[in-house]
Design an enzyme around this catalytic site. Structure first.
Site, PDB file in Angstrom:
ATOM      1  N   ILE A 259       0.834  -1.213   0.000  1.00 58.85           N
ATOM      2  CA  ILE A 259       0.000   0.000   0.000  1.00 58.85           C
ATOM      3  C   ILE A 259       0.865   1.258   0.000  1.00 58.85           C
ATOM      4  O   ILE A 259       0.490   2.282  -0.579  1.00 58.85           O
ATOM      5  CB  ILE A 259      -1.020  -0.010   1.162  1.00 58.85           C
ATOM      6  CG1 ILE A 259      -2.143   0.981   0.886  1.00 58.85           C
ATOM      7  CG2 ILE A 259      -0.365   0.292   2.506  1.00 58.85           C
ATOM      8  CD1 ILE A 259      -2.953   0.674  -0.331  1.00 58.85           C
TER       9      ILE A 259
ATOM     10  N   SER B 135      12.086   0.829   6.897  1.00 58.17           N
ATOM     11  CA  SER B 135      11.561  -0.467   6.483  1.00 58.17           C
ATOM     12  C   SER B 135      12.710  -1.451   6.618  1.00 58.17           C
ATOM     13  O   SER B 135      13.849  -1.120   6.289  1.00 58.17           O
ATOM     14  CB  SER B 135      11.075  -0.380   5.027  1.00 58.17           C
ATOM     15  OG  SER B 135       9.993  -1.224   4.784  1.00 58.17           O
ATOM     16  N   ARG B 136      12.391  -2.666   7.134  1.00 52.25           N
ATOM     17  CA  ARG B 136      13.472  -3.605   7.436  1.00 52.25           C
ATOM     18  C   ARG B 136      14.189  -4.086   6.180  1.00 52.25           C
ATOM     19  O   ARG B 136      15.387  -4.317   6.171  1.00 52.25           O
ATOM     20  CB  ARG B 136      12.913  -4.821   8.188  1.00 52.25           C
ATOM     21  CG  ARG B 136      12.252  -4.490   9.494  1.00 52.25           C
ATOM     22  CD  ARG B 136      11.378  -5.624   9.948  1.00 52.25           C
ATOM     23  NE  ARG B 136      10.480  -6.052   8.863  1.00 52.25           N
ATOM     24  CZ  ARG B 136       9.636  -7.068   8.928  1.00 52.25           C
ATOM     25  NH1 ARG B 136       9.569  -7.791  10.020  1.00 52.25           N
ATOM     26  NH2 ARG B 136       8.866  -7.376   7.911  1.00 52.25           N
TER      27      ARG B 136
ATOM     28  N   LYS C 267      -5.330   1.846   7.917  1.00 49.46           N
ATOM     29  CA  LYS C 267      -6.399   1.062   8.525  1.00 49.46           C
ATOM     30  C   LYS C 267      -5.947  -0.394   8.635  1.00 49.46           C
ATOM     31  O   LYS C 267      -5.154  -0.809   7.781  1.00 49.46           O
ATOM     32  CB  LYS C 267      -7.709   1.150   7.749  1.00 49.46           C
ATOM     33  CG  LYS C 267      -7.609   0.892   6.252  1.00 49.46           C
ATOM     34  CD  LYS C 267      -7.274  -0.417   5.673  1.00 49.46           C
ATOM     35  CE  LYS C 267      -7.945  -1.676   6.102  1.00 49.46           C
ATOM     36  NZ  LYS C 267      -7.615  -2.813   5.202  1.00 49.46           N
TER      37      LYS C 267
ATOM     38  N   ASP D 178      -9.770  -7.827   7.172  1.00 48.97           N
ATOM     39  CA  ASP D 178      -8.843  -6.778   6.700  1.00 48.97           C
ATOM     40  C   ASP D 178      -9.505  -5.979   5.569  1.00 48.97           C
ATOM     41  O   ASP D 178      -9.592  -4.748   5.656  1.00 48.97           O
ATOM     42  CB  ASP D 178      -7.493  -7.370   6.267  1.00 48.97           C
ATOM     43  CG  ASP D 178      -6.573  -6.298   5.704  1.00 48.97           C
ATOM     44  OD1 ASP D 178      -6.014  -5.517   6.492  1.00 48.97           O
ATOM     45  OD2 ASP D 178      -6.457  -6.215   4.466  1.00 48.97           O
TER      46      ASP D 178
HETATM   47  P1  NAP Z   1       2.535  -5.430   3.062  1.00 49.38           P
HETATM   48  O1  NAP Z   1       2.607  -5.401   1.566  1.00 49.38           O
HETATM   49  O2  NAP Z   1       2.822  -6.702   3.764  1.00 49.38           O
HETATM   50  O3  NAP Z   1       3.486  -4.258   3.555  1.00 49.38           O
HETATM   51  C1  NAP Z   1       3.708  -3.993   4.909  1.00 49.38           C
HETATM   52  C2  NAP Z   1       5.198  -3.679   5.076  1.00 49.38           C
HETATM   53  O4  NAP Z   1       5.428  -3.453   6.473  1.00 49.38           O
HETATM   54  C3  NAP Z   1       6.083  -4.831   4.657  1.00 49.38           C
HETATM   55  O5  NAP Z   1       6.499  -4.700   3.332  1.00 49.38           O
HETATM   56  C4  NAP Z   1       7.235  -4.778   5.656  1.00 49.38           C
HETATM   57  O6  NAP Z   1       8.344  -4.104   5.081  1.00 49.38           O
HETATM   58  C5  NAP Z   1       6.731  -3.947   6.814  1.00 49.38           C
HETATM   59  N1  NAP Z   1       6.612  -4.749   8.061  1.00 49.38           N
HETATM   60  C6  NAP Z   1       7.017  -4.369   9.297  1.00 49.38           C
HETATM   61  N2  NAP Z   1       6.768  -5.314  10.196  1.00 49.38           N
HETATM   62  C7  NAP Z   1       6.207  -6.330   9.545  1.00 49.38           C
HETATM   63  C8  NAP Z   1       5.745  -7.607   9.945  1.00 49.38           C
HETATM   64  N3  NAP Z   1       5.802  -7.999  11.209  1.00 49.38           N
HETATM   65  N4  NAP Z   1       5.215  -8.408   8.988  1.00 49.38           N
HETATM   66  C9  NAP Z   1       5.145  -8.021   7.698  1.00 49.38           C
HETATM   67  N5  NAP Z   1       5.578  -6.817   7.261  1.00 49.38           N
HETATM   68  C10 NAP Z   1       6.110  -5.987   8.174  1.00 49.38           C
HETATM   69  O7  NAP Z   1       1.093  -4.965   3.565  1.00 49.38           O
HETATM   70  P2  NAP Z   1       0.130  -3.874   2.902  1.00 49.38           P
HETATM   71  O8  NAP Z   1      -0.836  -4.542   2.013  1.00 49.38           O
HETATM   72  O9  NAP Z   1       0.923  -2.751   2.374  1.00 49.38           O
HETATM   73  O10 NAP Z   1      -0.706  -3.461   4.199  1.00 49.38           O
HETATM   74  C11 NAP Z   1      -0.166  -2.653   5.221  1.00 49.38           C
HETATM   75  C12 NAP Z   1      -1.336  -1.959   5.927  1.00 49.38           C
HETATM   76  O11 NAP Z   1      -2.056  -1.192   4.955  1.00 49.38           O
HETATM   77  C13 NAP Z   1      -2.349  -2.940   6.525  1.00 49.38           C
HETATM   78  O12 NAP Z   1      -2.865  -2.427   7.721  1.00 49.38           O
HETATM   79  C14 NAP Z   1      -3.439  -3.014   5.481  1.00 49.38           C
HETATM   80  O13 NAP Z   1      -4.720  -3.327   6.025  1.00 49.38           O
HETATM   81  C15 NAP Z   1      -3.417  -1.594   4.941  1.00 49.38           C
HETATM   82  N6  NAP Z   1      -3.950  -1.466   3.573  1.00 49.38           N
HETATM   83  C16 NAP Z   1      -3.579  -2.328   2.568  1.00 49.38           C
HETATM   84  C17 NAP Z   1      -4.163  -2.210   1.311  1.00 49.38           C
HETATM   85  C18 NAP Z   1      -3.805  -3.116   0.138  1.00 49.38           C
HETATM   86  O14 NAP Z   1      -4.497  -3.064  -0.880  1.00 49.38           O
HETATM   87  N7  NAP Z   1      -2.752  -3.905   0.207  1.00 49.38           N
HETATM   88  C19 NAP Z   1      -5.095  -1.219   1.076  1.00 49.38           C
HETATM   89  C20 NAP Z   1      -5.390  -0.325   2.077  1.00 49.38           C
HETATM   90  C21 NAP Z   1      -4.810  -0.460   3.310  1.00 49.38           C
HETATM   91  P3  NAP Z   1       9.825  -4.522   5.583  1.00 49.38           P
HETATM   92  O15 NAP Z   1       9.909  -6.005   5.508  1.00 49.38           O
HETATM   93  O16 NAP Z   1      10.728  -3.802   4.639  1.00 49.38           O
HETATM   94  O17 NAP Z   1       9.907  -4.016   7.009  1.00 49.38           O
END
Ligand code: NAP
Length: 313
Positions: free
Chosen positions: A13, A35-36, A89, A167
């Site tokens: 996101i 970011s890690r 969110k 989610d």
């Molecule tokens: P994601 O692709 O997994 O990205 C989250 C990032 O956070 C990871 O790339 C990771 O980067 C970092 N991170 C830090 N601690 C972590 C852990 N314990 N486990 C996994 N990743 C960790 O997730 P996302 O889809 O972007 O979602 C993140 C948030 O945005 C959520 O709350 C989600 O509900 C919200 N959201 C997502 C979307 C969507 O369409 N995907 C839409 C709206 C809102 P590093 O490994 O580099 O630290």
């Protein structure tokens, strides 16, 4: 002077929405990343928020795009360093931690903004206005999507605190709580957990609005083919259909009207406004409904879920 922002958690996101939205926000500029496993060329990048806060004292505000589990510690660290905080969110893994954040921000005179991006979808405000002039008789939320398409390799959504199918489902609730005129309460919930997972892959939640108006919600992550992000509302004078997650509105079965997507631009414009006004915006109602659905939910075990993308990541 433009607000200096830091972004934490450079995942899906953050890349899809936050980076372009910050770029398009006149009152803000991106100054650092934490970011890690990821960074951006030309910007200071740190592995943790603690490293970032120690090295970049000039930062004004932090956006947290990490998964909800673990965000509380990051948000508290940011507030403790005197930074305003914007939360993706859902705003946290529990209700109590978000309330604690709100209070910590208030005590420190800082802004915390718990965002609900779906509320900024183009057709949500017109839907709220249309409903405000009518008597709602019933509402139905249908959110059916393919988890393999939208969340490939995201192991955290299946872990405690990851919410599973809630989610995306919480996006529907963030819209429903914004457009329906009365508060909602969950009265029955069925949760479908894959045998090998800690969060549900499907759910049915029955709610009531003030006056006993029925509001139902069907969530399913096993949908292949056409995807549905629809809210249908019957009123004393016609029916409304919000589709595509709040992007399109149709009245009485008419042709849907769509506007361009500006959800995240609106969120950043609002964050800048809130900081300037010295205010916070923390509405817990969508998270409360999810928490209640878990609290009163009847658990059903279904087929184990395997994701090839998760095995590779
Ligand atoms: P994601 O692709 O997994 O990205 C989250 C990032 O956070 C990871 O790339 C990771 O980067 C970092 N991170 C830090 N601690 C972590 C852990 N314990 N486990 C996994 N990743 C960790 O997730 P996302 O889809 O972007 O979602 C993140 C948030 O945005 C959520 O709350 C989600 O509900 C919200 N959201 C997502 C979307 C969507 O369409 N995907 C839409 C709206 C809102 P590093 O490994 O580099 O630290």
């Amino acid at each position: 002077m433009a607000l200096k922002l830091a972004l934490v958690g450079l995942g899906k996101i953050a890349r899809d929405q936050h980076l372009p939205a910050i770029e398009a926000t006149p009152g803000a500029r991106l100054a650092a990343i934490a970011s890690r496993n990821a960074g951006l060329d030309g910007l200071p990048s740190y592995a943790t928020i603690e490293d970032l806060l120690a090295a970049e004292p000039e930062i004004d505000a932090v956006t947290l795009c990490t998964p909800p589990e673990g965000r509380f510690g990051q948000a508290m660290a940011a507030l403790g360093a005197g930074k305003h905080v914007m939360l993706e969110k859902p705003p946290g893994a529990t209700l109590a931690e978000v309330e604690a954040l709100r209070r910590a921000a208030e005590a420190a005179g800082l802004t915390v903004f718990a965002t609900w991006h779906s509320r900024e979808a183009a057709a949500v405000a017109p839907a709220r206005r249309w409903l405000a002039e009518r008597e709602v008789r019933s509402a139905r939320i249908i959110w059916r999507e393919d988890v393999r398409q939208w969340h490939p390799g995201q192991a955290w959504i299946w872990e405690p605190g990851g919410l599973g199918v809630f989610d995306p489902g919480i996006n529907a609730l963030s819209i429903a709580t914004a457009i329906l005129p009365g508060p909602l309460a969950a009265i029955r919930s069925a949760l479908y957990f894959p045998a090998n997972r800690a969060t549900p892959i499907a759910a049915e939640v029955d709610m009531v609005m003030a006056g006993g108006i029925p509001v139902t919600m069907e969530l399913d992550w096993r949908q292949t083919g056409p995807q549905s992000w629809d809210i249908l509302v019957e009123t004393d004078r016609g029916s409304l259909r919000l589709s595509k997650g709040g992007a399109e509105l149709a009245i009485d079965g008419g042709a849907p009207v769509a506007e361009p997507d500006e959800e995240y631009r609106r969120l950043y414009a609002r964050f800048v406004e809130l900081i300037a006004a010295g205010r916070s915006d923390v509405d817990l109602s969508p998270l409360m409904l999810v928490a209640d659905a878990f609290m009163i939910g009847r658990r059903h075990e279904v087929e184990a879920f395997h994701d090839a993308a998760e095995d590779r990541s």
